[in-house]
Enzyme design. Structure first.
Site, mmCIF file in Angstrom:
data_model
loop_
_atom_site.group_PDB
_atom_site.id
_atom_site.type_symbol
_atom_site.label_atom_id
_atom_site.label_comp_id
_atom_site.label_asym_id
_atom_site.label_seq_id
_atom_site.Cartn_x
_atom_site.Cartn_y
_atom_site.Cartn_z
ATOM 1 N N HIS A 2 0.816 -1.225 0.000
ATOM 2 C CA HIS A 2 0.000 0.000 0.000
ATOM 3 C C HIS A 2 0.848 1.273 0.000
ATOM 4 C CE1 HIS A 2 -3.675 -2.238 0.375
ATOM 5 N NE2 HIS A 2 -3.299 -2.800 1.520
ATOM 6 N N ASP B 83 -2.331 -10.507 -2.692
ATOM 7 C CA ASP B 83 -2.912 -10.089 -1.407
ATOM 8 C C ASP B 83 -4.401 -9.788 -1.640
ATOM 9 O OD1 ASP B 83 -1.969 -8.777 1.454
ATOM 10 O OD2 ASP B 83 -3.639 -7.645 0.587
ATOM 11 N N HIS C 91 -6.064 -7.279 -0.694
ATOM 12 C CA HIS C 91 -6.312 -5.867 -0.992
ATOM 13 C C HIS C 91 -5.581 -5.427 -2.258
ATOM 14 C CE1 HIS C 91 -6.655 -6.273 3.483
ATOM 15 N NE2 HIS C 91 -7.729 -5.533 3.283
ATOM 16 N N ASP D 273 -4.559 -12.908 3.412
ATOM 17 C CA ASP D 273 -5.825 -12.338 3.877
ATOM 18 C C ASP D 273 -6.981 -12.670 2.936
ATOM 19 O OD1 ASP D 273 -4.395 -10.690 2.169
ATOM 20 O OD2 ASP D 273 -4.584 -8.887 3.403
HETATM 21 C C1 SP5 Z 1 -0.979 -5.226 3.793
HETATM 22 C C2 SP5 Z 1 -2.452 -5.266 4.062
HETATM 23 O O1 SP5 Z 1 -3.066 -6.315 3.965
HETATM 24 N N1 SP5 Z 1 -3.041 -4.137 4.500
HETATM 25 C C3 SP5 Z 1 -4.419 -4.079 4.773
HETATM 26 C C4 SP5 Z 1 -4.847 -2.801 5.379
HETATM 27 C C5 SP5 Z 1 -6.326 -2.781 5.634
HETATM 28 N N2 SP5 Z 1 -6.690 -1.764 6.561
HETATM 29 C C6 SP5 Z 1 -8.053 -1.352 6.526
HETATM 30 C C7 SP5 Z 1 -8.939 -2.231 7.334
HETATM 31 C C8 SP5 Z 1 -10.370 -1.923 7.016
HETATM 32 C C9 SP5 Z 1 -11.264 -2.662 7.950
HETATM 33 N N3 SP5 Z 1 -12.543 -2.891 7.392
HETATM 34 C C10 SP5 Z 1 -13.560 -3.122 8.386
HETATM 35 C C11 SP5 Z 1 -14.349 -4.336 8.125
HETATM 36 C C12 SP5 Z 1 -14.967 -4.824 9.402
HETATM 37 N N4 SP5 Z 1 -15.680 -6.068 9.208
HETATM 38 ZN ZN ZN Z 2 -4.049 -7.173 2.429
#
Ligand code: SP5
Ligand code: ZN
Length: 343
Positions: A163, A197, A199, A286
């Site tokens: 990211h 990943d 994301h 993830d």
């Molecule tokens: C490297 C990596 O995998 N980074 C991921 C960062 C994600 N951070 C944001 C999390 C958003 C949470 N969403 C809430 C959902 C609740 N069920």
């Molecule tokens: Zn991720």
């Protein structure tokens, strides 16, 4: 056969104790040091993982990807902030979360962390810089092994990187380990990055968006409902020279192994057309069914199938650890994937 696993003890130095959560809660920090420990323990019980430290080599490759003022901020921002004697939340070590972000086109303020981060999930703590450098060193060492004719190497990076863009952190990421490895390998010819990943790899996309020597492909949760929301759509295809050299494959909620492998086949098809000499895999677990922040449905066995297809591309390959937050499952998922490159 054996697989070099590059691991640095500096991961322990980055240990935020809380995370700001949509809805106004704070929670434990999902991107925890135990992630590395569980993967390492699982790999050490195999016969093929050769765990080693990164070279204490030059860190110039970090500056080949990131702006110097950004690197300096990650190094000094925490200390300068602490010198302003901020209020500290009881029961937590001092943690610098940006709270003010520059409005679009505003004048830059080099003293504010909001100038260098795009969300509230990559805070600065005392050891963040050292850990981020140690993590980058793992990727640098893995890339050097490939440049020296090793067939595959795994960088057990923490904190993760995909990211982070040229001059911003976010999403638990500070230095873009995947991009740093790819940039090093691109000195020898075209390189493909395959980001699996959960994301979208928005930082990696940012770094190579105008580049036609590094193909960036990301398979991820559709940003119309998932983080990072603003980027990761299929119509982002690169610009300038890089037009056509970025491929985003957004997928729906509850994507399972079958649907995932179909997307992976598309990605592999594009990689074959591009004819790179080397591949960098940004590896996240993830996508696992049971990951605490994600909504895909992959099973442990699916990681073996994914790795098998990636292995069959038959290119020198750097594998860089990105996300994955189901602590209990991380070890077996890592073994399921990496054994294809180690056995
Ligand atoms: C490297 C990596 O995998 N980074 C991921 C960062 C994600 N951070 C944001 C999390 C958003 C949470 N969403 C809430 C959902 C609740 N069920
Ligand atoms: Zn991720």
């Amino acid at each position: 056969m054996s697989l070099p696993v590059i691991h640095s003890e500096t991961y322990k130095l980055h240990n935020p104790t809380f995370e700001i959560w949509p809805g106004g809660w704070i929670r434990e920090y999902f991107e925890s040091p135990q992630r590395v420990e569980i993967i390492l323990a699982a790999l050490q019980s195999t016969g093929w993982a050769e765990v080693r430290s990164p070279d204490e080599a030059l860190i110039d490759p970090i500056a080949a990807v990131h702006n110097q003022n950004y690197i300096d901020y990650i190094q000094n921002g925490y200390r300068n902030w602490l010198a302003t004697k901020p209020e500290i939340m009881e029961g937590h070590a001092p943690t610098y979360y940006a709270t003010t972000f520059p409005p679009p086109r505003s004048q830059r303020r080099g003293d504010q962390y909001g100038n260098f981060t795009f969300d509230q999930s990559a805070p600065l703590v005392k050891g963040t810089y050292e850990a981020a450098v140690g993590s980058a060193r793992c990727a640098i060492t893995a890339a050097n092994l490939i440049l020296n004719n090793q067939r595959a190497a795994y960088a057990l990076c923490r904190p993760p990187g995909h990211h982070a863009g040229k001059d911003f952190s976010g999403g638990y990421c500070y230095f873009n380990n995947t991009a740093i490895a790819a940039k090093m390998l691109s000195a020898r010819g075209r390189v493909a990055i395959l980001d699996v990943d959960y994301h979208h790899g928005n930082g990696t996309q940012d770094i190579f968006y105008e580049d036609d020597r590094v193909l960036t492909i990301s398979i991820h949760a559709d940003p119309s409902w998932e983080y990072p929301y603003f980027l990761g759509y299929a119509d982002e295809i690169g610009s300038g020279k890089g037009d056509g050299f970025n491929l985003n494959i957004p997928l729906p909620k509850r994507t399972d192994g079958v649907a995932y492998l179909a997307a992976l086949d598309r990605a592999i098809q594009r990689i074959s057309e591009f004819k790179p000499w080397a591949l960098v895999v940004a590896l996240g677990f993830d996508t696992f069914d049971g990951d605490p922040i994600s909504q895909f449905a992959l099973k442990t066995a699916d990681y073996s199938s994914i790795a098998q297809r990636i292995r069959s591309i038959n290119l020198p390959t750097v594998i860089v650890q990105e996300g994955g937050y189901n602590i209990e499952a991380l070890g077996r998922n890592a073994v399921a994937f990496l054994k294809l490159f180690g056995e």
